[in-house]
Design a protein around this motif. Structure first.
Motif, short mmCIF file in Angstrom:
data_model
loop_
_atom_site.label_atom_id
_atom_site.label_comp_id
_atom_site.label_asym_id
_atom_site.label_seq_id
_atom_site.Cartn_x
_atom_site.Cartn_y
_atom_site.Cartn_z
N ARG A 237 0.58 -1.08 -0.44
CA ARG A 237 -0.02 0.03 0.14
C ARG A 237 0.62 1.41 0.33
O ARG A 237 1.86 1.82 0.90
CB ARG A 237 -0.88 0.15 1.39
CG ARG A 237 -1.92 1.55 1.78
CD ARG A 237 -2.59 2.55 0.64
NE ARG A 237 -2.89 2.85 0.69
CZ ARG A 237 -3.22 4.15 0.05
NH1 ARG A 237 -3.15 4.05 -1.23
NH2 ARG A 237 -4.73 4.47 0.68
N CYS B 107 -4.25 -2.68 6.59
CA CYS B 107 -4.71 -1.75 6.15
C CYS B 107 -6.20 -1.22 6.63
O CYS B 107 -6.95 -2.27 6.85
CB CYS B 107 -4.59 -1.37 4.48
SG CYS B 107 -5.28 -0.03 3.93
N GLY B 108 -6.75 0.28 7.07
CA GLY B 108 -7.58 0.37 7.28
C GLY B 108 -9.14 0.41 6.74
O GLY B 108 -10.02 -0.38 7.23
N SER C 43 -1.44 2.01 8.28
CA SER C 43 -1.25 3.19 7.83
C SER C 43 0.19 4.09 8.95
O SER C 43 0.26 5.10 8.44
CB SER C 43 -2.32 4.29 7.77
OG SER C 43 -3.41 4.60 8.41
N TYR D 4 -8.81 8.07 7.17
CA TYR D 4 -8.33 6.81 8.41
C TYR D 4 -9.11 7.34 10.24
O TYR D 4 -9.17 7.50 11.14
CB TYR D 4 -6.91 7.10 8.85
CG TYR D 4 -6.11 6.45 7.20
CD1 TYR D 4 -6.04 5.16 7.30
CD2 TYR D 4 -5.61 7.22 6.81
CE1 TYR D 4 -5.20 4.60 5.89
CE2 TYR D 4 -5.21 7.02 5.58
CZ TYR D 4 -4.75 5.48 5.14
OH TYR D 4 -4.08 4.88 4.22
MO MO Z 1 -3.15 1.77 4.25
#
Ligand code: MO
Ligand code: MTE
Length: 406
Positions: A83, A132-133, A241, A267
């Motif tokens: 990412r 990853c969110g 992140s 986020y």
């Molecule tokens: Mo991410």
């Protein structure tokens, strides 16, 4: 990437000689545009990824795994999602890499050559879950913009490095410190050097956890370039992140870090549940911290065909952010009844946990196997998409696979 550098050096005039013909509309080509003929046709080779990985974007590079690729206890590089928010740094000088710790809440700014970091502080190795969110975003309705991750933006590799807390203690932190923020060497997509693609961070409580590392090795080797070589922050259990790659600077802040992608919809999710599609005022948005309980069936691959009466084995991983997974169940009747799986303890805090079970089907036909994890506070994965939010974060709905019994 070598070819890109080559293209830059060769310049556009030189390019025509290489494509063996004239680029007719070359004056319309955007600056820095790399003609398709020179783009690496195989990103899987370029990043040492398995060709079964799924490419979601090439500007910036984003790639995810499929559930059945994530069966290893420790995720190897070839199955690890990528990412990126910007352009991977070019021409990294790893030997002369320097990390600077600055910010309002350091007693004095201090810099460390990467060699000093490695020799001065004790090394630790942990397996850390990075998700990853936005993993699972593709299921949101109304849809959320961004990479359409399905289930494969999660990994649990083994990271080696020094504790961020040891380095911060060496620097000396003021009592008003509340947050740290990272600054990486990656380049903004606009190539504007005054813009950062991303600069996030964590509260001091998370920064000072034993497992929060400044890592220089992944799975016993130098960190692969795409994953943050030569130095990366790794804070497992939180949206990945916050685990900054290509780290050059960490700022200790006397307020919540205000770097790129710390505000707005980035986020952040509505502090209270909202109706799908609802506008949420900025002050009602909360920064994502620990990730919710979740699991993946990594064996067999969805679509498996098995013979009636044979032993059917399922396995996978479950994780729960800062918490541990305490129970793992599966269902073969669309969630109307659940059976327990065996579940291992994590090898260390913030590592995912393996689950397994065996079953026998007694009738031919189509089935789905659904998996559901429960965390140590009793939270269970929902069977359908949970709380809608504008950017499509935190989808921890049950994973399912299709099975045909013949
Ligand atoms: Mo991410
Ligand atoms: N410097 C930098 N760090 C970064 C990013 C980035 O774009 N630049 N992306 C973040 C995001 S959104 C995620 S999900 C993880 C992905 O880590 P991976 O590519 O190693 O899997 O890195 C994080 N750290």
């Amino acid at each position: 990437m070598k070819r890109r550098n080559f293209v830059k050096k060769a310049g556009l005039g030189g390019l025509s000689t290489v494509v063996l013909t004239d680029i007719v509309f070359r004056h319309f080509m955007p600056p820095d545009y790399v003609p398709l003929a020179f783009q690496d046709p195989n990103p899987f080779k370029m990043f040492n990824k398995d060709p079964e990985m799924v490419l979601l974007n090439d500007k910036p590079w984003n790639m995810e795994a499929m559930a059945h690729l994530l069966n290893d206890a420790v995720t190897p590089n070839k199955y690890m999602f990528i990412r990126n928010n910007g352009i991977i740094p070019e021409n990294i000088d790893a030997k002369n890499w320097v990390l600077t710790i600055d910010g309002e809440s350091v007693k004095q700014e201090k810099s460390y050559a990467i060699q000093d970091l490695k020799s001065k502080f004790k090394r630790y190795t942990y397996q850390l879950t990075l998700e990853c969110g936005g993993n699972g975003r593709s299921e949101f309705d109304p849809p959320a913009k961004g990479n359409q991750w399905t289930v494969g933006a999660v990994s649990c590799a083994e990271w080696t490095g020094v504790r961020l807390r040891d380095v911060l203690e060496d620097v000396g932190i003021k009592s008003d410190a509340v947050y740290i923020g990272y600054h990486g060497a990656d380049i903004h997509l606009s190539r504007n050097p005054s813009k950062e693609p991303i600069s996030r961070g964590v509260p001091m409580l998370k920064a000072l956890q034993n497992e929060t590392l400044l890592a220089f090795e992944m799975n016993g080797e130098d960190i692969p370039l795409a994953h943050g070589f030569p130095l990366r922050l790794v804070a497992g259990g939180w949206p990945a992140s916050v685990s900054g790659k290509w780290i050059q600077r960490i700022s200790v802040r006397n307020k919540i870090h205000d770097g790129e992608k710390m505000g707005g919809d980035s986020y952040r999710v509505p502090c209270e549940t909202v109706a799908p599609g609802e506008e949420v005022p900025d002050e009602n948005m909360c920064i994502i911290e620990s990730m919710p309980v979740k699991s993946l069936i990594t064996y067999p691959k969805s679509g498996a065909i098995i013979e009636l009466g044979s032993n059917f084995h399922i396995s996978g991983h479950a994780w729960a952010g800062e918490l541990e997974v305490s129970e793992m169940e599966f269902s073969i009747d669309f969630g109307s009844s659940w059976q327990k799986c065996s579940l291992s303890r994590p090898v260390n805090r913030l590592a995912w946990q393996r689950f397994e079970s065996n079953l026998k089907f007694t009738k031919k036909g189509y089935y789905e196997v659904w998996a559901r994890a429960t965390d140590s506070e009793g939270n269970k994965q929902p069977m359908v998409l949970p709380g809608w939010n504008p950017k499509g974060y935190l989808n921890n709905a049950c994973h399912r696979i299709a099975v045909k019994v013949v």
